[in-house]
Motif scaffolding. Structure first.
Motif, PDB file in Angstrom:
ATOM      1  N   LYS A 108      -0.230  11.750  -4.631  1.00  0.00           N
ATOM      2  CA  LYS A 108      -1.505  11.231  -4.169  1.00  0.00           C
ATOM      3  C   LYS A 108      -2.083  12.151  -3.099  1.00  0.00           C
ATOM      4  CE  LYS A 108      -3.770   7.006  -2.526  1.00  0.00           C
ATOM      5  NZ  LYS A 108      -3.593   5.672  -1.906  1.00  0.00           N
ATOM      6  N   ARG A 112       0.812  -1.197   0.000  1.00  0.00           N
ATOM      7  CA  ARG A 112       0.000   0.000   0.000  1.00  0.00           C
ATOM      8  C   ARG A 112       0.854   1.258   0.000  1.00  0.00           C
ATOM      9  NH1 ARG A 112      -4.537   0.577   4.467  1.00  0.00           N
ATOM     10  NH2 ARG A 112      -3.180  -0.974   5.395  1.00  0.00           N
ATOM     11  N   GLY A 143      -5.567  12.224  -0.854  1.00  0.00           N
ATOM     12  CA  GLY A 143      -6.749  11.431  -0.557  1.00  0.00           C
ATOM     13  C   GLY A 143      -6.696  10.143  -1.348  1.00  0.00           C
ATOM     14  N   ASP A 144      -7.760   9.870  -2.087  1.00  0.00           N
ATOM     15  CA  ASP A 144      -7.798   8.669  -2.912  1.00  0.00           C
ATOM     16  C   ASP A 144      -7.439   8.950  -4.365  1.00  0.00           C
ATOM     17  OD1 ASP A 144      -8.612   7.086  -0.769  1.00  0.00           O
ATOM     18  OD2 ASP A 144     -10.739   7.506  -1.114  1.00  0.00           O
ATOM     19  N   THR A 145      -7.001  10.163  -4.664  1.00  0.00           N
ATOM     20  CA  THR A 145      -6.752  10.569  -6.044  1.00  0.00           C
ATOM     21  C   THR A 145      -5.261  10.590  -6.356  1.00  0.00           C
ATOM     22  OG1 THR A 145      -8.746  11.949  -6.047  1.00  0.00           O
ATOM     23  CG2 THR A 145      -7.101  12.405  -7.747  1.00  0.00           C
ATOM     24  N   TYR A 146      -4.906   9.944  -7.462  1.00  0.00           N
ATOM     25  CA  TYR A 146      -3.549  10.008  -7.980  1.00  0.00           C
ATOM     26  C   TYR A 146      -3.481  11.124  -9.021  1.00  0.00           C
ATOM     27  CZ  TYR A 146      -2.444   5.466  -5.895  1.00  0.00           C
ATOM     28  OH  TYR A 146      -2.218   4.445  -5.017  1.00  0.00           O
ATOM     29  N   SER A 193       0.480   6.812   3.600  1.00  0.00           N
ATOM     30  CA  SER A 193      -0.416   7.943   3.826  1.00  0.00           C
ATOM     31  C   SER A 193       0.025   8.653   5.094  1.00  0.00           C
ATOM     32  CB  SER A 193      -1.870   7.468   3.958  1.00  0.00           C
ATOM     33  OG  SER A 193      -2.322   6.893   2.752  1.00  0.00           O
ATOM     34  N   ASP A 247      -8.764   0.827  -4.161  1.00  0.00           N
ATOM     35  CA  ASP A 247      -8.363   1.877  -5.106  1.00  0.00           C
ATOM     36  C   ASP A 247      -9.559   2.144  -6.006  1.00  0.00           C
ATOM     37  OD1 ASP A 247      -7.303   3.428  -7.217  1.00  0.00           O
ATOM     38  OD2 ASP A 247      -5.349   2.479  -7.063  1.00  0.00           O
ATOM     39  N   ALA A 248     -10.184   3.293  -5.828  1.00  0.00           N
ATOM     40  CA  ALA A 248     -11.353   3.684  -6.626  1.00  0.00           C
ATOM     41  C   ALA A 248     -12.427   2.597  -6.619  1.00  0.00           C
ATOM     42  CB  ALA A 248     -10.933   4.006  -8.054  1.00  0.00           C
TER      43      ALA A 248
END
Length: 465
Positions: free
Chosen positions: A278, A3, A280-283, A6, A85-86
């Protein structure tokens, strides 16, 4: 790879980047090893690769689960936390840092092992993982084979996993080399992560392991096939890395310069182009951007955005030299292989790097090699294997000396299992290979041309995990 990190703690200076790496220092009593290994999944009935969502029934072929179903089955069996992931499950995280399961871009199924004290523990971890994953896979008609390069499928036939970072990498790779997509989608490796006690200890271990990484490539070479045919190499995986992305891979010649330090590695890493940031959850695709600019808040793709700890850790994970420095050292030169070879790889490096006398002896072997000689050896090994030469010596001769030092180091460690055996037995497959003067790749190629009659299908039966 596991992972992404974060940690939104801001970073304001290069000194903080250096300190982050230095924080990995441990006393030798706290040294651990963590083994990572990948494998290709295939459908047992027709040897087709396994896509993420599985396959529908067609033409008399039954429907079957895919990589997602393997992950979900392993989650149910182990109780590990899903990594998403998404909206897609793309891995599992073990309890209390106890390893992880992750996906490489083409569906290569990876176990990132927990940090453990002994080779006996990492071998038990591998055995348990293979039992679990084979039990889940059998329900879907899926098998696994562990080699350095995909033996049968074209790149077009290879599935693509739904991971945001891999889409960014796949778009960028063709701009910086001709083989980057092959590296992503068609290779498998086995690695071991090892600790260092100080900056000087890191430098000595980095130099020895970089110089000897081509030896590991030769010893573990297992990728003589491409698209069902012999490709002329013993390690096609290693050959692919020679034209993947020169800015972030290779032998790190600067590591042998006077004054090598954490800071020198940080300076190199800062100049390697980024892939993503990255949030949050956005690359965010920042491929080609500069971490120096992000550190200064001047990254053109994300104006005003400042660097964080997670940005630095994730950036370091996108550097691919033969030995990688993070808060530990990663040995990256070996093809994946059968279970006994997956256990031999950590044994080889632990015996050399965790015993001071063996580390000193290994340095005596390599210290006279020039940067040009080290690079020439690295370039020759994918094709020539143990027949490659450096400083007028064949690698097979050097292999005998280095393996003897590794065995001596493991013997001095004297870490015994419940039956009283120490760790030296894990080197037996490598010593047998050198004694026979025959790599796994050479054996596979010979069998392909003789008993297999030029057919690749027997490989999937005889080398099925």
């Amino acid at each position: 790879m596991a992972r992404d990190v974060s940690d939104s703690t801001p970073i304001g200076s290069k000194d903080e980047l250096v300190s982050w790496i230095a924080a990995g220092e441990k006393p030798p009593s706290a040294f651990r090893l963590g083994t990572e290994h990948e494998k290709f999944a295939f459908y047992s009935d027709d040897l087709a690769p396994v896509p993420y969502e599985g396959r529908a029934a067609s033409g008399g072929r039954p429907a079957a689960g895919g990589i997602r179903h393997l992950l979900e089955g392993m989650q149910a069996k182990l109780g590990w936390e899903p990594i998403m992931d998404a909206g897609h499950i793309i891995g599992l995280a073990g309890v209390d840092g106890g390893g992880a399961i992750s996906l490489e871009p083409g569906g290569q199924f990876e176990l990132s092992g927990a940090p453990v004290e002994t080779l006996h523990e990492t071998a038990a971890e591998l055995g348990g993982h293979l039992r679990d994953v084979k039990a889940v896979a059998q329900e879907h008609g899926i098998g696994f084979v562990s080699l350095g390069h995909s033996p049968l499928w074209t790149r077009a036939q290879t599935p693509v996993m739904p991971k945001g970072r891999y889409k960014i990498m796949a778009n960028y790779m063709p701009k910086v080399g001709s083989r980057g997509l092959d590296m992503m989608f068609r290779t498998c490796t086995v690695q071991v992560n090892l600790d260092f006690a100080s900056e000087a200890d890191m430098v000595r271990k980095l130099r020895v392991s970089l110089a000897l990484q081509p030896l590991a490539t030769a010893l573990f070479a297992s990728s003589p096939f491409t698209e069902g045919r012999l490709n002329g190499f013993q390690s096609m995986r290693s050959e692919i890395w020679r034209d993947t992305d020169a800015a972030r891979s290779g032998m790190l010649a600067f590591a042998f310069d006077d004054g090598m330090s954490y800071e020198a590695y940080v300076d190199w890493a800062l100049d390697v182009p980024m892939y993503f940031v990255k949030r949050g959850d956005t690359y965010h695709d920042v491929a080609g951007g500069s971490f120096r600019d992000l550190l200064a808040g001047k990254l053109a793709q994300l104006p005003g955005e400042k660097a964080t700890i997670s940005d630095w850790a994730n950036h370091l994970s996108t550097l691919f030299p033969e030995v990688r420095l993070k808060r530990f050292l990663e040995m990256r030169g070996a093809d994946a292989g059968p279970p006994e070879m997956l256990n031999a790889l950590p044994a080889f490096w632990v015996g050399l790097l965790y015993d001071p006398a063996s580390l000193d002896a290994a340095w005596e072997i390599v210290k006279g090699w020039s940067a040009e000689e080290r690079q020439a050896l690295r370039d020759a090994v994918p094709r020539e294997g143990l027949a490659a030469t450096i400083a007028r010596r064949q690698l097979r001769e050097i292999a005998r000396e280095v393996l003897a030092q590794s065995r001596a180091g493991l013997a001095r460690r004297a870490r015994r299992n419940g039956e009283g055996a120490d760790e030296t037995g894990f080197l037996d497959p490598l010593e047998a290979l050198v004694a026979a003067d025959r790599t796994v790749a050479q054996d596979l190629a010979a069998r392909f041309e003789t008993e297999w009659g030029g057919e690749i299908a027997p490989l999937f039966t005889e080398f099925k995990l």
